[in-house]
Write a protein that holds these residues in place. Structure first.
Motif, PDB file in Angstrom:
ATOM      1  N   GLY A 387     -16.995  -5.673 -18.270  1.00 58.27           N
ATOM      2  CA  GLY A 387     -16.476  -4.325 -18.542  1.00 58.27           C
ATOM      3  C   GLY A 387     -17.283  -3.235 -17.851  1.00 58.27           C
ATOM      4  N   VAL A 388     -18.606  -3.382 -17.855  1.00 58.89           N
ATOM      5  CA  VAL A 388     -19.464  -2.353 -17.259  1.00 58.89           C
ATOM      6  C   VAL A 388     -19.223  -2.302 -15.750  1.00 58.89           C
ATOM      7  CG1 VAL A 388     -21.873  -1.668 -16.875  1.00 58.89           C
ATOM      8  CG2 VAL A 388     -21.158  -2.554 -19.120  1.00 58.89           C
ATOM      9  N   GLU A 389     -19.102  -3.468 -15.134  1.00 58.11           N
ATOM     10  CA  GLU A 389     -18.891  -3.495 -13.674  1.00 58.11           C
ATOM     11  C   GLU A 389     -17.500  -2.984 -13.300  1.00 58.11           C
ATOM     12  OE1 GLU A 389     -20.227  -7.222 -11.953  1.00 58.11           O
ATOM     13  OE2 GLU A 389     -22.234  -6.304 -11.921  1.00 58.11           O
ATOM     14  N   ASN A 390     -16.513  -3.223 -14.151  1.00 57.71           N
ATOM     15  CA  ASN A 390     -15.179  -2.652 -13.885  1.00 57.71           C
ATOM     16  C   ASN A 390     -15.305  -1.154 -13.642  1.00 57.71           C
ATOM     17  OD1 ASN A 390     -13.365  -4.771 -14.051  1.00 57.71           O
ATOM     18  ND2 ASN A 390     -13.119  -4.626 -16.262  1.00 57.71           N
ATOM     19  N   ILE A 391     -16.094  -0.516 -14.497  1.00 56.37           N
ATOM     20  CA  ILE A 391     -16.192   0.945 -14.408  1.00 56.37           C
ATOM     21  C   ILE A 391     -17.086   1.362 -13.242  1.00 56.37           C
ATOM     22  CG2 ILE A 391     -17.035   2.971 -15.681  1.00 56.37           C
ATOM     23  CD1 ILE A 391     -15.896   0.775 -18.052  1.00 56.37           C
ATOM     24  N   LYS A 392     -18.116   0.557 -12.993  1.00 59.89           N
ATOM     25  CA  LYS A 392     -18.971   0.887 -11.837  1.00 59.89           C
ATOM     26  C   LYS A 392     -18.176   0.841 -10.537  1.00 59.89           C
ATOM     27  CE  LYS A 392     -23.514  -0.328 -13.544  1.00 59.89           C
ATOM     28  NZ  LYS A 392     -24.675  -1.222 -13.361  1.00 59.89           N
ATOM     29  N   GLU A 393     -17.232  -0.078 -10.461  1.00 62.69           N
ATOM     30  CA  GLU A 393     -16.419  -0.182  -9.246  1.00 62.69           C
ATOM     31  C   GLU A 393     -15.536   1.076  -9.089  1.00 62.69           C
ATOM     32  OE1 GLU A 393     -16.879  -2.002  -6.356  1.00 62.69           O
ATOM     33  OE2 GLU A 393     -16.744  -3.882  -7.470  1.00 62.69           O
ATOM     34  N   CYS A 394     -15.094   1.631 -10.213  1.00 62.56           N
ATOM     35  CA  CYS A 394     -14.331   2.896 -10.154  1.00 62.56           C
ATOM     36  C   CYS A 394     -15.237   4.031  -9.670  1.00 62.56           C
ATOM     37  CB  CYS A 394     -13.783   3.262 -11.541  1.00 62.56           C
ATOM     38  SG  CYS A 394     -12.575   2.097 -12.163  1.00 62.56           S
ATOM     39  N   VAL A 395     -16.463   4.052 -10.193  1.00 63.70           N
ATOM     40  CA  VAL A 395     -17.408   5.101  -9.777  1.00 63.70           C
ATOM     41  C   VAL A 395     -17.682   4.977  -8.277  1.00 63.70           C
ATOM     42  CG1 VAL A 395     -19.763   5.987 -10.073  1.00 63.70           C
ATOM     43  CG2 VAL A 395     -18.431   5.290 -12.085  1.00 63.70           C
ATOM     44  N   ASN A 396     -17.779   3.738  -7.770  1.00 69.29           N
ATOM     45  CA  ASN A 396     -17.987   3.534  -6.332  1.00 69.29           C
ATOM     46  C   ASN A 396     -16.931   4.296  -5.519  1.00 69.29           C
ATOM     47  OD1 ASN A 396     -20.200   1.872  -6.606  1.00 69.29           O
ATOM     48  ND2 ASN A 396     -19.070  -0.039  -6.296  1.00 69.29           N
ATOM     49  N   LEU A 397     -15.679   4.110  -5.918  1.00 65.75           N
ATOM     50  CA  LEU A 397     -14.592   4.759  -5.170  1.00 65.75           C
ATOM     51  C   LEU A 397     -14.752   6.286  -5.205  1.00 65.75           C
ATOM     52  CD1 LEU A 397     -11.812   4.754  -3.705  1.00 65.75           C
ATOM     53  CD2 LEU A 397     -10.738   4.768  -5.956  1.00 65.75           C
ATOM     54  N   LEU A 398     -15.020   6.822  -6.405  1.00 66.49           N
ATOM     55  CA  LEU A 398     -15.129   8.284  -6.524  1.00 66.49           C
ATOM     56  C   LEU A 398     -16.303   8.817  -5.705  1.00 66.49           C
ATOM     57  CD1 LEU A 398     -14.354   8.644 -10.337  1.00 66.49           C
ATOM     58  CD2 LEU A 398     -12.849   9.237  -8.429  1.00 66.49           C
ATOM     59  N   LEU A 399     -17.421   8.083  -5.725  1.00 61.74           N
ATOM     60  CA  LEU A 399     -18.594   8.562  -4.973  1.00 61.74           C
ATOM     61  C   LEU A 399     -18.328   8.522  -3.467  1.00 61.74           C
ATOM     62  CD1 LEU A 399     -21.579   6.943  -6.941  1.00 61.74           C
ATOM     63  CD2 LEU A 399     -21.002   9.374  -6.792  1.00 61.74           C
ATOM     64  N   ALA A 635     -26.857   9.902  -7.331  1.00 61.46           N
ATOM     65  CA  ALA A 635     -25.880   9.045  -8.020  1.00 61.46           C
ATOM     66  C   ALA A 635     -25.915   7.671  -7.365  1.00 61.46           C
ATOM     67  CB  ALA A 635     -24.493   9.656  -7.893  1.00 61.46           C
ATOM     68  N   GLN A 636     -25.621   6.653  -8.152  1.00 64.53           N
ATOM     69  CA  GLN A 636     -25.852   5.284  -7.692  1.00 64.53           C
ATOM     70  C   GLN A 636     -24.559   4.528  -7.424  1.00 64.53           C
ATOM     71  OE1 GLN A 636     -29.349   3.996  -7.780  1.00 64.53           O
ATOM     72  NE2 GLN A 636     -29.630   6.231  -7.915  1.00 64.53           N
ATOM     73  N   LEU A 637     -24.429   4.014  -6.192  1.00 64.82           N
ATOM     74  CA  LEU A 637     -23.360   3.057  -5.926  1.00 64.82           C
ATOM     75  C   LEU A 637     -23.805   1.705  -6.476  1.00 64.82           C
ATOM     76  CD1 LEU A 637     -22.529   4.073  -2.248  1.00 64.82           C
ATOM     77  CD2 LEU A 637     -20.968   4.276  -4.205  1.00 64.82           C
ATOM     78  N   SER A 638     -22.867   0.857  -6.857  1.00 67.08           N
ATOM     79  CA  SER A 638     -23.248  -0.419  -7.478  1.00 67.08           C
ATOM     80  C   SER A 638     -22.633  -1.593  -6.740  1.00 67.08           C
ATOM     81  CB  SER A 638     -22.760  -0.493  -8.920  1.00 67.08           C
ATOM     82  OG  SER A 638     -22.897   0.735  -9.565  1.00 67.08           O
ATOM     83  N   ILE A 639     -23.373  -2.683  -6.741  1.00 65.00           N
ATOM     84  CA  ILE A 639     -22.845  -3.919  -6.175  1.00 65.00           C
ATOM     85  C   ILE A 639     -22.449  -4.818  -7.344  1.00 65.00           C
ATOM     86  CG2 ILE A 639     -23.476  -6.001  -4.889  1.00 65.00           C
ATOM     87  CD1 ILE A 639     -25.112  -4.154  -3.082  1.00 65.00           C
ATOM     88  N   CYS A 640     -21.169  -5.130  -7.421  1.00 59.72           N
ATOM     89  CA  CYS A 640     -20.675  -5.895  -8.567  1.00 59.72           C
ATOM     90  C   CYS A 640     -20.159  -7.248  -8.092  1.00 59.72           C
ATOM     91  CB  CYS A 640     -19.517  -5.156  -9.239  1.00 59.72           C
ATOM     92  SG  CYS A 640     -19.879  -3.426  -9.574  1.00 59.72           S
TER      93      CYS A 640
END
Ligand SMILES: Nc1nc2c(c(=O)[nH]1)N[C@H]1C(S)=C(S)[C@@H](COP(=O)(O)OP(=O)(O)OC[C@H]3O[C@@H](n4cnc5c(=O)[nH]c(N)nc54)[C@H](O)[C@@H]3O)O[C@H]1N2
Ligand SMILES: Nc1nc2c(c(=O)[nH]1)N[C@H]1C(S)=C(S)[C@@H](COP(=O)(O)OP(=O)(O)OC[C@H]3O[C@@H](n4cnc5c(=O)[nH]c(N)nc54)[C@H](O)[C@@H]3O)O[C@H]1N2
Ligand SMILES: [Mo]
Length: 766
Positions: A387-399, A635-640
């Motif tokens: 669940g946490v990575e699902n949202i991090k992937e959304c943040v990646n797109l926005l960033l 702000a942090q991009l994430s590798i999921c």
């Protein structure tokens, strides 16, 4: 039927079918039927005059906050009531004329009540008196408020450590009540404060905190109107946040595009008839989603990776797809993310997510040229192992798109309960916040505990292991909301004392500890009078705006207390007269409590005054692009990674979702109108090809099981309904299938139960 030693209590209640009728799913949400259904619920529960006059005051500036969802009110005062069909149902439930009084409990034992369905239990009415269920007894009997408070204080006193008590919160409490509750729990000496958020948006909080430095969304209501593209992921607004459709409609009228990403084509996202406009009622309505991506359950990360890969390729080719100025200035982790994306094979990603490439390419073309993007999401993203990575992937797109900190862009986790976000802001939290502890010490002169407390899943385990013995709930229905119903039942039944501060009867009042208490409280819609003066409380909506709520109906009974009074009543009974916190005064004088809250929590200074009118926004670092608290100040991009389920050949992935006629565990009715399912909740929605391969007939009755770590959990009697859902996936309603959700499987980092991706088998009953 499950049994405990003394009382014969059914954990699941009546499993009888209620008479399924299936029609084609609707192609339009709201409109005339919505208004009609809303009024029917209102009139059935409240009578016509009360229904009309009460609905007119809901979500008005001098009125009360809808007890339903947390969607914000518009800035401009609405001329008519700002309500929706499901808000009206939420209100009708609370404002019902029916009563669960001492006579009711004399007539019906807990053993008998436990055999009823959740629907019937909920329809019994409002709780009117404090009641106690003594050890070995099967009928609740009245108890005085003082008697109840003393009984709780006595139980708390004999515990060998404060960590043997658990204090749950559901998200309907006010800021004032939640602040007092958190303060009491810390003064008592534990951080065992699980809350409904643990089962809900905890994954959003964890992901947003790590990547953007604040566990809340960044958009305001006006941003939704201004966005160029809105992605609605894992959310069913037509049912769960109907007023959001008004905002999406505005966005569309301004030229914005809406993309829905969901295994189901939810009717609310297809077309919407605005029930607050005459033309909305008469004409065809506004089409909402321009593109629908029918992603397979829990395959959002592969889908987002594919979209990012395609955007990155376009960016390399044509430039200006990503916002490189923004990335340079505000974002960390660009190069590693681009390198990681290289590793993935497009065909593999495409196969995993199950969406047609043509549709994905349409979305990519749109995102490539737009800058003002918002992603809205809810439980379809949060309630998975990743669940946490699902949202991090959304943040990646926005960033990457620079879609933060500007009008029409940002993150929008659409919250559940109407004050779940406020409860967290004012200190309901099992984590330790050194800053909060220091502030409490400075203001109140005691030092709060610094040991991490138990969240929902760990509290269940602790009670099951008899390491926690007293369970107190400020609202909610812990038994039915939590995963693994039978295990959770044993956990609660192992307790010496369970206490429910509630408005309405639910199953958590029946599946109890050895001693149980019901403490009835005022609802949102009711007048909270003290010495003839009406008091108000405050709440925070899904977008971080704090405002007042003030009821207008006479209380359901003269014996109700407000939540602040109950919490401080317990605290006073436990600590006695001489404690350094003036408990009783704070429970009585909300302005005093607001003053102290403002001294302790940043953003709540001057709360009483500032909450007037349409209220005020709490500080939000994303809106000002201040990432100074994050590594490198960025702000942090994430590798999921990719989600893996290792399904056996005969296993399917099941999501447990809400019907149109429920609010979490409160069942308003038996229809799921938009999905065309009437008069039955014990159904599974299944792809017709899967039905064929499992040799299942339309409307065949089956049993379900889930197997985790060798433990088999069973759920009996469900009707198979053919439905437009991706292959390998099925859907069922919560809480009926919570018996299948293993308590010990939850999201990494947020510990949210995996309610949207449960591996199940279907068994024919021959
Ligand atoms: N009327 C009403 N309003 C409510 C509530 C209610 O019960 N009734 N509950 C309140 C609360 S507490 C909350 S948290 C919210 C809940 O609001 P929602 O999150 O909208 O509620 P769910 O029914 O759980 O819907 C989840 C949606 O996610 C989709 N989904 C499931 N799995 C996946 C997946 O893997 N990927 C994607 N992309 N989609 C998926 C489902 O098809 C469904 O449309 O609503 C709040 N408002
Ligand atoms: N399988 C599965 N499980 C889930 C979910 C799912 O999608 N699938 N969703 C999860 C989510 S998102 C959530 S938020 C939780 C919900 O978990 P909870 O918040 O614990 O459950 P509710 O059903 O909202 O609680 C309803 C009860 O709250 C009480 N109540 C109502 N209003 C008030 C009030 O103003 N004050 C007080 N004191 N009491 C009040 C009433 O007695 C009512 O019976 O469930 C979670 N469980
Ligand atoms: Mo929720």
């Amino acid at each position: 039927m499950e049994e405990n030693k003394k009382r014969k209590i059914s954990v699941e209640g009546d499993l009888e079918f209620t008479g399924l009728k299936v029609t084609k799913p609707a192609d339009t949400a709201a409109g005339f039927t919505g208004v009609k259904v809303a009024m029917e619920h209102g009139m059935k529960e409240m009578g016509i005059v009360k229904a009309f006059s009460t609905l007119l005051h809901m979500n008005q500036k001098d009125g009360f906050d809808c007890p339903g969802c947390a969607w914000p009110d518009p800035e401009e005062p609405s001329k008519v009531a700002e309500y929706c069909e499901n808000g009206a149902k939420a209100l009708a439930e609370e404002a019902t004329n029916k009563r669960v009084d001492p006579d009711f409990f004399k007539k019906h034992s807990v053993e008998e009540l436990s055999l009823w369905s959740d629907y019937r239990i909920g329809k019994s009415g409002r709780l009117t008196h404090p009641m106690v269920l003594r050890p070995g007894e099967v009928n609740y009997e009245p108890i005085s408020w003082e008697g109840a408070f003393d009984l709780i204080a006595d139980h708390l006193r004999y515990l060998s450590t404060p960590d043997e008590a658990v204090f749950y919160t559901s998200g309907r409490s006010s800021n004032e009540a939640a602040f007092l509750y958190g303060l009491f729990v810390r003064a008592f000496g534990t951080n065992n404060m699980p809350d409904c958020s643990n089962m809900c948006h905890e994954s959003s909080g964890a992901a947003l905190g790590e990547t953007l430095g604040i566990g809340k969304g960044s958009v305001k209501l006006e941003d939704i109107h201004e966005a160029e593209v809105i992605l609605v992921m894992g959310q069913n607004p037509g049912t769960n946040h109907p007023r959001m459709l008004l905002a999406l409609e505005k966005c569309k009228k301004n030229g914005g595009k809406v993309i829905s990403i969901n295994p189901l084509k939810e009717p609310g996202l297809v077309r919407f008839k605005n029930p607050q406009e005459i033309k909305g009622l008469l004409l065809d309505g506004t089409p909402i989603a321009d593109i629908h991506l029918p992603v397979k359950i829990n395959q959002d990360v592969p889908l987002m990776k594919l979209i990012l890969k395609k955007l990155a390729a376009l960016d390399r080719e044509k430039g200006k797809v990503f916002d490189h100025d923004f990335i340079k200035k505000y974002v960390a982790g660009y190069v590693p993310l681009m390198q990681d994306l290289e590793k993935y094979d497009e065909t593999d990603l495409l196969e995993r997510c199950g969406v047609s490439e043509t549709l994905i390419d349409q979305v990519v073309s749109l995102l490539a040229v737009k800058k003002k993007i918002i992603i809205c999401w809810a439980m379809g993203l949060t309630q998975h192992k990743n669940g946490v990575e699902n949202i991090k992937e959304c943040v990646n797109l926005l960033l990457l798109k620079g879609s933060l900190g500007k009008p029409g862009a940002g993150t929008c986790p659409v919250r559940g309960h109407s004050n779940v976000q406020g409860d967290r802001s004012v200190g309901i939290m099992h984590h330790v916040s050194p800053r909060l502890n220091k502030a409490i010490e400075a203001v109140f002169g005691f030092s709060p505990p610094d040991k991490e407390g138990l969240d929902t899943v760990h509290a269940i385990k602790a009670m099951h292991d008899k390491k926690a013995k007293v369970f107190i709930a400020l609202g909610g229905n812990f038994l039915s909301a939590a995963s693994d119903t039978r295990y959770t039942a044993e956990a609660l039944q192992n307790c010496d004392l369970t206490v429910q501060i509630s408005t309405k009867l639910n199953r958590s009042h029946l599946v109890t500890g050895k001693t149980a208490l019901i403490l009835p409280t005022l609802g949102r819609s009711e007048k909270d009078l003290k010495d003839g003066e009406q008091r108000f409380l405050t709440v925070e909506n899904s977008m971080g705006k704090v405002h007042r709520t003030k009821g207008l109906l006479p209380p359901a009974s003269d014996n109700l207390k407000s939540e602040p009074e109950i919490v401080t009543g317990i605290a006073h009974a436990y600590f006695g007269e001489d404690h350094q916190v003036p408990w009783l005064e704070m429970g009585y004088d909300y302005e005093l409590t607001r003053g102290k809250l403002g001294e302790v929590v940043k953003g709540f200074e001057g709360l009483g005054k500032r909450s007037e009118g349409s209220g005020y926004y709490l500080p939000n670092n994303v809106r000002t692009l201040d990432f100074s608290k994050l590594p490198e100040g960025k702000a942090q991009l994430s590798i999921c990674g990719l989600p893996e389920h290792d399904l056996a050949e005969d296993e399917l992935l099941m999501m447990t979702i809400r019907s149109h006629d429920q609010f979490n565990t409160t069942i308003y009715g038996l229809h799921d109108r938009y999905r065309g399912i009437y008069n039955e909740r014990r159904v599974i929605l299944m792809n017709e090809e899967d039905m064929r391969s499992h040799q299942l007939q339309k409307e065949e009755v089956v049993n379900l099981s889930s197997t985790y770590d060798g433990v088999v959990r069973k759920a009996e009697k469900f009707i198979v309904v053919p439905y437009d859902i991706p292959r390998g996936n099925i859907a069922s309603y919560f809480p009926e299938t919570n018996v299948l959700v293993p308590y010990n499987h939850f999201a990494d980092k947020s510990n949210t139960p995996i309610s949207k991706s449960v591996k199940v088998r279907i068994h024919k009953i021959s």
